[in-house]
Structures are given as structure tokens and as C-alpha cells.
Design an enzyme around this catalytic site. Structure first.
Site, PDB file in Angstrom:
ATOM      1  N   CYS A 141      -0.116  -0.575  -0.063  1.00 36.99           N
ATOM      2  CA  CYS A 141      -1.192  -0.575  -1.064  1.00 36.99           C
ATOM      3  C   CYS A 141      -1.808   0.805  -1.268  1.00 36.99           C
ATOM      4  O   CYS A 141      -2.525   1.028  -2.238  1.00 36.99           O
ATOM      5  CB  CYS A 141      -2.260  -1.590  -0.673  1.00 36.99           C
ATOM      6  SG  CYS A 141      -1.586  -3.252  -0.596  1.00 36.99           S
ATOM      7  N   HIS A 165      -8.536  -0.151  -4.775  1.00 36.09           N
ATOM      8  CA  HIS A 165      -7.378  -1.041  -4.646  1.00 36.09           C
ATOM      9  C   HIS A 165      -7.887  -2.477  -4.750  1.00 36.09           C
ATOM     10  O   HIS A 165      -8.929  -2.821  -4.195  1.00 36.09           O
ATOM     11  CB  HIS A 165      -6.698  -0.801  -3.301  1.00 36.09           C
ATOM     12  CG  HIS A 165      -5.672  -1.836  -2.972  1.00 36.09           C
ATOM     13  ND1 HIS A 165      -4.643  -2.144  -3.836  1.00 36.09           N
ATOM     14  CD2 HIS A 165      -5.521  -2.650  -1.896  1.00 36.09           C
ATOM     15  CE1 HIS A 165      -3.907  -3.087  -3.291  1.00 36.09           C
ATOM     16  NE2 HIS A 165      -4.415  -3.429  -2.122  1.00 36.09           N
ATOM     17  N   ASN A 170      -3.295  -8.830  -6.578  1.00 31.23           N
ATOM     18  CA  ASN A 170      -2.993  -7.605  -5.840  1.00 31.23           C
ATOM     19  C   ASN A 170      -1.561  -7.168  -6.171  1.00 31.23           C
ATOM     20  O   ASN A 170      -0.599  -7.791  -5.731  1.00 31.23           O
ATOM     21  CB  ASN A 170      -3.146  -7.889  -4.339  1.00 31.23           C
ATOM     22  CG  ASN A 170      -2.871  -6.673  -3.469  1.00 31.23           C
ATOM     23  OD1 ASN A 170      -2.343  -5.672  -3.936  1.00 31.23           O
ATOM     24  ND2 ASN A 170      -3.223  -6.769  -2.198  1.00 31.23           N
TER      25      ASN A 170
HETATM   26  O1  UT7 Z   1      -3.615  -5.314   0.031  1.00 35.45           O
HETATM   27  C1  UT7 Z   1      -3.459  -4.750   1.241  1.00 35.45           C
HETATM   28  C2  UT7 Z   1      -4.086  -5.308   2.393  1.00 35.45           C
HETATM   29  N1  UT7 Z   1      -4.401  -6.708   2.374  1.00 35.45           N
HETATM   30  C3  UT7 Z   1      -5.670  -7.100   2.369  1.00 35.45           C
HETATM   31  O2  UT7 Z   1      -6.561  -6.288   2.266  1.00 35.45           O
HETATM   32  C4  UT7 Z   1      -5.952  -8.567   2.574  1.00 35.45           C
HETATM   33  C5  UT7 Z   1      -7.022  -8.768   3.596  1.00 35.45           C
HETATM   34  N2  UT7 Z   1      -7.277 -10.143   3.912  1.00 35.45           N
HETATM   35  C6  UT7 Z   1      -7.862 -11.000   3.054  1.00 35.45           C
HETATM   36  O3  UT7 Z   1      -8.134 -10.662   1.930  1.00 35.45           O
HETATM   37  C7  UT7 Z   1      -8.228 -12.367   3.551  1.00 35.45           C
HETATM   38  O4  UT7 Z   1      -8.081 -12.410   4.956  1.00 35.45           O
HETATM   39  C8  UT7 Z   1      -7.411 -13.527   2.924  1.00 35.45           C
HETATM   40  C9  UT7 Z   1      -7.765 -13.678   1.458  1.00 35.45           C
HETATM   41  C10 UT7 Z   1      -5.930 -13.247   3.077  1.00 35.45           C
HETATM   42  C11 UT7 Z   1      -7.752 -14.822   3.624  1.00 35.45           C
HETATM   43  O5  UT7 Z   1      -9.145 -15.064   3.540  1.00 35.45           O
HETATM   44  P1  UT7 Z   1      -9.980 -15.388   4.848  1.00 35.45           P
HETATM   45  O6  UT7 Z   1     -11.358 -15.592   4.414  1.00 35.45           O
HETATM   46  O7  UT7 Z   1      -9.725 -14.289   5.858  1.00 35.45           O
HETATM   47  O8  UT7 Z   1      -9.355 -16.750   5.314  1.00 35.45           O
HETATM   48  P2  UT7 Z   1      -8.760 -17.124   6.741  1.00 35.45           P
HETATM   49  O9  UT7 Z   1      -7.410 -16.566   6.919  1.00 35.45           O
HETATM   50  O10 UT7 Z   1      -9.799 -16.848   7.774  1.00 35.45           O
HETATM   51  O11 UT7 Z   1      -8.652 -18.705   6.582  1.00 35.45           O
HETATM   52  C12 UT7 Z   1      -9.804 -19.552   6.490  1.00 35.45           C
HETATM   53  C13 UT7 Z   1      -9.350 -20.988   6.327  1.00 35.45           C
HETATM   54  C14 UT7 Z   1      -8.294 -21.402   7.335  1.00 35.45           C
HETATM   55  O12 UT7 Z   1      -8.508 -22.771   7.632  1.00 35.45           O
HETATM   56  P3  UT7 Z   1      -9.266 -23.220   8.978  1.00 35.45           P
HETATM   57  O13 UT7 Z   1      -8.439 -22.653  10.087  1.00 35.45           O
HETATM   58  O14 UT7 Z   1     -10.630 -22.593   8.884  1.00 35.45           O
HETATM   59  O15 UT7 Z   1      -9.269 -24.695   8.873  1.00 35.45           O
HETATM   60  C15 UT7 Z   1      -7.005 -21.252   6.576  1.00 35.45           C
HETATM   61  O16 UT7 Z   1      -5.985 -22.098   7.063  1.00 35.45           O
HETATM   62  O17 UT7 Z   1      -8.742 -21.146   5.043  1.00 35.45           O
HETATM   63  C16 UT7 Z   1      -7.423 -21.683   5.188  1.00 35.45           C
HETATM   64  N3  UT7 Z   1      -6.580 -21.118   4.133  1.00 35.45           N
HETATM   65  C17 UT7 Z   1      -6.519 -21.659   2.916  1.00 35.45           C
HETATM   66  N4  UT7 Z   1      -7.121 -22.722   2.339  1.00 35.45           N
HETATM   67  C18 UT7 Z   1      -6.857 -22.969   1.049  1.00 35.45           C
HETATM   68  C19 UT7 Z   1      -5.771 -20.039   4.189  1.00 35.45           C
HETATM   69  N5  UT7 Z   1      -5.193 -19.851   3.000  1.00 35.45           N
HETATM   70  C20 UT7 Z   1      -5.637 -20.834   2.197  1.00 35.45           C
HETATM   71  C21 UT7 Z   1      -5.391 -21.161   0.849  1.00 35.45           C
HETATM   72  N6  UT7 Z   1      -6.031 -22.232   0.323  1.00 35.45           N
HETATM   73  N7  UT7 Z   1      -4.575 -20.424   0.056  1.00 35.45           N
END
Ligand code: UT7
Length: 330
Positions: A117, A257, A287
Site C-alpha cells: 500500500c 492511503h 482499498n
Molecule cells: O491497506 C494496507 C493495510 N491494511 C490495513 O490497514 C487494514 C487494517 N485493518 C483493518 O482495517 C481492520 O482490522 C479490519 C477492517 C480488517 C477488521 O476490522 P476490525 O474492527 O479489526 O475487526 P476484527 O478483525 O477485530 O473482527 C471483529 C469481529 C470478529 O468477530 P468476533 O470474534 O468479535 O465475534 C470477526 O470475526 O467481526 C468479525 N468479522 C466480520 N463480521 C462481519 C470479521 N470480518 C467480518 C465481516 N463481516 N466481513
């Protein structure tokens, strides 16, 4: 005294494919919902390049063609093309090479640069150095990724984020103080395992086993990446301003970004910029990895004024991150 040569951006081009992959369509593919995607990422839809035989170069070609048309120059006049990408058409030849051939840029050399990125910022900084050296007059820097080629559409943690797109800028010499003023780029290989592709390189070449294990897709530990991104992108932007004796008040636009709206908001807050000075198109394009920053410049170019100071900031796989200060030249 010989005046200092800066690399000024003198034209911007962009391309996004027609096909819109909406949140509601993703709801049919994986266990997710529009509300979750919007609140956690800020994304409503992303563009996807459909069609057999089409790759990243097919998005760069129209972006560069737009630049050539705007500047009324011929492809033969391009000295060098640098492509920031992690989804090259092929491992080799380079996408830069393929793109130059498609454009008829017969006098150009070029190469691909892989910094995920941060690819556009790394490429912009190296392209600017070629201009600053005095050896080259027209360097095109592109950031482009066909992320749909490495996304697993059964993995809800990644398929909701990424889209396809390409942006490009033309760099030309300037001796009046416009252009790329400073760049602060960083990397830390210790973060590599949080965001990477497990196979397909020389350590683990493609095999039936790697394909079966889905090791040619993006692997991301979202929370770990988020934790670093939200701090490092903000810190590097702040550090860049500090070392140039600038504050948020001096900056016309933050060009971040587009990975996650929450990361963008944190960076804007850290350098004291209100939302109306932040370029944001993540809701429409998702993204696009190396494509995000030049696509913002492409969409906002009519609002930019000569002399505006811009901070471009990125964080991505590697880890790689950085910020670049630009004084808009036209
Ligand atoms: O571009 C280059 C670098 N990349 C980034 O900068 C990305 C950085 N990371 C992020 O933007 C975020 O971590 C994500 C958008 C990828 C994920 O968001 P988050 O708030 O960190 O969610 P999480 O991984 O902590 O997941 C929270 C909950 C989990 O469920 P439980 O364990 O709390 O029951 C996940 O299983 O959300 C669940 N989850 C989803 N639910 C619905 C994960 N993906 C999804 C989904 N839809 N697509």
C-alpha cells in the site's frame, strides 16, 4: 548558482473499472452485512476488473493515456515509467515493461516496485529522485493493483476491503520551488507475517498443495495491521510536518492511503486537519493498494490550486509506510 531541480507533478490520470462490487453483493458471498462493513471500514462498494486476459497494465494504460492527452505529449517522450504494484501482470517481464509496450513508449525504461500500500509513495520518491538528478525530464509514476486477482472471495475478513484501480502522475523538472519537497519513508520487516502472500515466490513456489491451501491469496491479520497502521501513518505524517516546520494549518489537503476510514481519521486528527481537508473515496473504491493515493489526486485535481501544500501518507504490508510533502505546481 545552479537552481535546485524539484520534481513537480504536472498531470494526473486515473482509471477504475466499470463493475461495482457492492456490500449487498458481498452479503451473498460471505457471512457479512452492509452495516458491519460501513462502520468498520467506511466502504460501500469497490470496482472490479472483469474480463479474461486483463491485468494491472490494462488499467495503467488509460491512466497514462489521460496524462499524455492532458499534457499534449506523445508516449515516445516518456523517459521512464515506475509502477508501484503487488499484482503485476506477470512476475516478469515487469508491468512497467508491458505497459510501455502497450502505450508505444518506445524510448522509456522502467520497473515495478513492490511496497504494497506504500507502493505509490515509494515509487514517487524514487521517480522524483530521477528528475532531481537532472538526467530525466519526463518520469511517469503509477500506482495500480488488480487486488481481485489475489483476494479470496470466501474470506470475509479480506474480500470486503479490496478493489481494483490505477492512478498515475507525470513528473517534470521545476526550478521555482514546486513539486515534491520532502519524503519520509519507513519499513519494518518484522511486521511481514501479519500481511502477506504465503506462496508463489522463490521460498514456496506454486504447487498443487499451495493452490489447495489457498496460499496465493492475501493473508491479513486485520487487528495487528490496524494497530500499527493507525499509529505509524499518523506519526510519520506528524514527523514530516515537524521537520519542515509546518503545522496542519499550512496544509491544504491530506491525501491518505484508503485502507480504513478509522485509520484516515486518526492521521487527520494527529496533524490537526479537519475532515473537509481530507481526500476520501474509500466508500466508492475500497482499498486499491498502490492505487489509492493517485486515484485521490485524480479525483480531486480540479480542486487543487497552485501552491497548495499536500501531505500524502500511506501504510501497508511489509510493513512499509511513509509520508510525502508536495507543493502543487499547477
Ligand atoms: O491497506 C494496507 C493495510 N491494511 C490495513 O490497514 C487494514 C487494517 N485493518 C483493518 O482495517 C481492520 O482490522 C479490519 C477492517 C480488517 C477488521 O476490522 P476490525 O474492527 O479489526 O475487526 P476484527 O478483525 O477485530 O473482527 C471483529 C469481529 C470478529 O468477530 P468476533 O470474534 O468479535 O465475534 C470477526 O470475526 O467481526 C468479525 N468479522 C466480520 N463480521 C462481519 C470479521 N470480518 C467480518 C465481516 N463481516 N466481513
Amino acid at each position: 548558482m545552479i537552481p535546485k531541480i524539484n520534481a513537480a507533478i504536472t498531470a494526473v490520470g486515473g482509471y477504475v473499472p466499470e463493475y461495482r462490487l457492492t456490500n449487498s453483493e458481498l452479503e451473498k458471498l460471505v457471512d457479512t452485512n452492509d452495516e458491519w462493513i460501513r462502520t468498520r471500514t467506511g466502504i460501500d462498494e469497490r470496482r472490479i476488473l472483469k474480463g479474461a486476459g486483463l491485468g494491472t497494465s490494462d488499467m495503467i494504460v488509460p491512466a497514462v493515456q489521460e496524462i499524455l492527452d492532458k499534457r499534449k505529449i506523445k508516449a515516445e517522450e516518456i523517459d521512464c515509467l515506475i509502477v508501484g504494484t503487488v499484482t503485476p501482470d506477470t512476475i516478469f517481464p515487469s508491468t512497467a515493461n508491458i505497459t510501455c509496450h502497450k502505450l508505444g513508449a518506445v524510448n522509456a525504461w522502467g520497473y515495478d516496485l513492490a511496497a504494497a500500500c506504500s507502493g505509490f509513495l515509494y515509487a514517487l520518491t524514487t521517480g522524483a529522485a530521477l528528475i532531481e538528478s537532472g538526467r530525466y525530464k519526463k518520469v511517469v509514476v503509477a500506482g495500480a493493483d488488480k487486488m481481485s486477482s489475489i483476494v479470496d472471495y470466501s474470506d470475509r475478513t479480506t474480500c470486503i476491503i479490496f478493489g481494483d484501480g490505477a492512478g498515475a502522475v507525470l513528473l517534470e523538472p521545476d526550478t521555482e520551488g514546486y513539486g515534491v519537497l520532502d519524503s519520509l519513508l519507513k519499513s519494518d520487516g518484522a511486521g511481514g507475517h501479519h500481511l502477506h502472500m504465503k506462496a508463489g515466490g522463490s521460498i514456496k513456489p506454486a504447487s498443487i498443495e499451495t493452490v489447495t491451501n489457498k496460499e496465493h491469496f492475501i493473508y491479513q491479520e486485520g487487528q495487528a495491521v490496524f494497530k500499527h497502521a493507525v499509529k505509524d501513518m499518523a506519526d510519520v505524517s506528524y514527523e514530516l510536518l515537524q521537520r519542515n516546520q509546518l503545522t496542519g494549518d499550512d496544509i491544504a489537503w491530506l491525501v491518505p492511503h484508503q485502507a480504513n476510514k478509522r485509520i484516515i481519521d486518526a492521521t487527520a486528527n494527529r496533524i490537526g486537519l479537519p475532515a473537509e481537508k481530507v481526500m476520501l473515496n474509500i466508500q466508492r473504491f475500497g482499498n486499491t493498494t498502490a492505487g489509492t493515493i493517485p486515484l485521490c489526486l485524480w479525483e480531486w485535481q480540479d480542486k487543487l490550486k497552485k501552491g497548495d501544500k499536500l501531505v500524502l501518507a500511506a501504510f501497508g504490508g511489509g510493513f512499509t509506510w511513509g509520508a510525502t510533502l508536495i507543493k502543487w505546481a499547477y
